[in-house]
Design an enzyme around this catalytic site. Structure first.
Site, PDB file in Angstrom:
ATOM      1  N   ASP A 194     -68.416  -9.397  50.375  1.00 30.74           N
ATOM      2  CA  ASP A 194     -68.745  -9.720  48.918  1.00 30.74           C
ATOM      3  C   ASP A 194     -67.516 -10.552  48.156  1.00 30.74           C
ATOM      4  O   ASP A 194     -67.223 -10.386  46.902  1.00 30.74           O
ATOM      5  CB  ASP A 194     -69.357  -8.945  48.420  1.00 30.74           C
ATOM      6  CG  ASP A 194     -70.508  -9.346  47.931  1.00 30.74           C
ATOM      7  OD1 ASP A 194     -71.146 -10.715  47.962  1.00 30.74           O
ATOM      8  OD2 ASP A 194     -71.288  -8.531  47.088  1.00 30.74           O
ATOM      9  N   HIS A 215     -73.470  -5.188  44.837  1.00 29.81           N
ATOM     10  CA  HIS A 215     -71.745  -5.675  45.130  1.00 29.81           C
ATOM     11  C   HIS A 215     -70.903  -3.895  45.534  1.00 29.81           C
ATOM     12  O   HIS A 215     -69.894  -4.363  45.964  1.00 29.81           O
ATOM     13  CB  HIS A 215     -71.494  -6.201  43.876  1.00 29.81           C
ATOM     14  CG  HIS A 215     -69.915  -6.614  43.357  1.00 29.81           C
ATOM     15  ND1 HIS A 215     -69.620  -7.981  45.231  1.00 29.81           N
ATOM     16  CD2 HIS A 215     -68.734  -6.719  43.612  1.00 29.81           C
ATOM     17  CE1 HIS A 215     -68.023  -8.035  45.002  1.00 29.81           C
ATOM     18  NE2 HIS A 215     -67.722  -7.607  44.009  1.00 29.81           N
ATOM     19  N   SER A 247     -64.512  -8.769  47.295  1.00 33.08           N
ATOM     20  CA  SER A 247     -64.487  -8.842  46.345  1.00 33.08           C
ATOM     21  C   SER A 247     -63.641  -9.836  45.824  1.00 33.08           C
ATOM     22  O   SER A 247     -63.531 -11.128  46.184  1.00 33.08           O
ATOM     23  CB  SER A 247     -64.748  -8.212  44.847  1.00 33.08           C
ATOM     24  OG  SER A 247     -65.074  -8.932  44.037  1.00 33.08           O
TER      25      SER A 247
END
Length: 396
Positions: free
Chosen positions: A265, A320, A242
């Site tokens: 991600d 996620h 992330s």
């Protein structure tokens, strides 16, 4: 998530907190201000905080570290998720305060001729150094030293530092977007701070390799000199999830010793457009099915168009948080709090992510292993894997 799977070795871990400034080689503690390097986030101390995962000699009855190491982290997680710390922190502490990571705490380092390749790992927004123990343990079990950072830019749900003189703790709470400030400028400042910390982690290992003393104020009984010949500094990669994924991309710009990046991600929003042409190394983007936006995908494709070795794949049935330890949580309430709703079995998801990463690392770190048996994953070929990235609205 076997710690010795395929290698016949155990996985050890230790936490390190170094007061080493940004300039362990004589640089200034505060990096100069430039378009490429914004000033550090105000009031964030210099130094380094990480959990180290490494191959170790197996030990019967070895101590296993706590997954959430302190109650303050439970409080920080509850606050970050918008839950009342009054009930959220005790709930998390009761549910997970006794959970242990299946590794040997401060286990004896297992030496190898030439040393192990090194991976610097950057956590996501609202996370901290222990929440990716599954993937870090997996990499260590295959013969990597993994340094999982805990960033001091205000993006962790909570963190702390120890002063070198007294060892006294000072806690840093998660810093939300200040009122009236544009999010891009705030996050861009943070991502540069984070990438600088990734570089500083590499400097720590370079100092150890050079025989220079590096004080560890958190666990002074863990002797860093055991790593002097244990890490191959010619085979270094950076990885993150992330916010940590885009941190890994930026770290490639800042440090030529990083030979590739693995971005789980990645949240591409904080990176300025002018830096995309300057990313010199290949990136493996491993996306969840339900997170990315078309704008974020376009930025990844911009990098892949400039480097034929950059890859983008998507893991179907994942969300996620599937690439964090939260994927292994049980209980409807806890899964709702952390938005863990993927349909893919978390163990299968971990296998896909780790195997794709291992194949990519072998290719770009010139490793003499057999990880190339999973190279098909890099082309999005395999069960629950597709090439490119189906767009889906982000919740960030």
């Amino acid at each position: 998530m076997g710690t010795g799977m395929g290698t016949g070795m155990g996985t050890g871990t230790s936490s390190l907190s170094s007061p080493m400034s940004h300039g362990c080689e004589g640089r200034r503690a505060q990096p100069p201000v430039s378009p490429r390097c914004p000033p550090p986030v105000p009031s964030v101390p210099q130094g380094l905080f990480l959990r180290l995962f490494y191959p170790c000699e197996p030990r019967v009855g070895a101590e296993r570290p706590r997954w959430i190491p302190r109650y303050e982290y439970s409080r920080g997680l509850a606050q970050f998720r918008g839950r009342s710390p009054r009930w959220g922190a005790p709930l998390l502490h009761v549910a997970f305060g006794s959970c242990r990571v299946p590794v040997s705490w401060k286990g004896p380092f297992k030496p190898r001729s030439g040393g192990y390749p090194l991976v610097i790992f950057s956590h996501g927004l609202g996370a901290f150094r222990t929440l990716y123990s599954s993937v870090c343990t997996e990499l260590a079990s295959w013969g990597f030293v993994v340094a999982a950072l805990e960033h001091r830019d205000g993006s962790a749900s909570a963190t702390y530092f120890c002063t070198a003189e007294s060892g006294q703790e000072e806690w840093i709470q998660h810093q939300r977007l200040p009122p009236g400030q544009k999010e891009f400028y705030f996050r861009n400042m943070q991502v540069h701070q984070r990438a600088n910390e990734c570089v500083r982690a590499l400097r720590l290992f370079q100092a150890v390799r050079g025989g220079r003393p590096v004080p560890n104020v958190l666990h002074p009984d863990f002797d860093l000199s055991v790593l002097k010949d244990g890490v191959d500094l010619g085979k270094v990669a950076v990885m993150g999830h992330s916010f940590g994924g885009v941190t890994a991309v930026l770290a490639l710009v800042k440090e030529p010793s990083f030979r590739c990046a693995v971005a789980l991600d990645a949240w591409m929003f904080p990176l300025e457009n002018t830096l995309y042409p300057e990313v010199p190394r290949p990136v493996l983007f491993i996306n969840a099915e339900k997170f990315q936006t078309p704008e974020s995908i376009a930025k990844m494709k911009r990098l892949s168009s400039r480097n034929s070795q950059t890859r983008i794949i998507t893991v179907l049935g994942s969300v996620h948080h599937s690439q964090t330890d939260f994927a292994f949580l049980t209980g409807k309430l806890i899964r709702r709090i952390f938005n863990v709703g993927g349909t893919l079995d978390p163990h299968k998801g971990l296998d896909i992510v780790s195997r794709a990463a291992l194949a990519f690392l072998q290719r770009h770190l010139d490793l003499k292993e057999d990880f190339d048996r999973w190279e098909h994953l890099l082309d999005g070929v395999g069960d629950s894997v597709v090439p490119a990235a189906p767009p889906c609205r982000s919740n960030l």
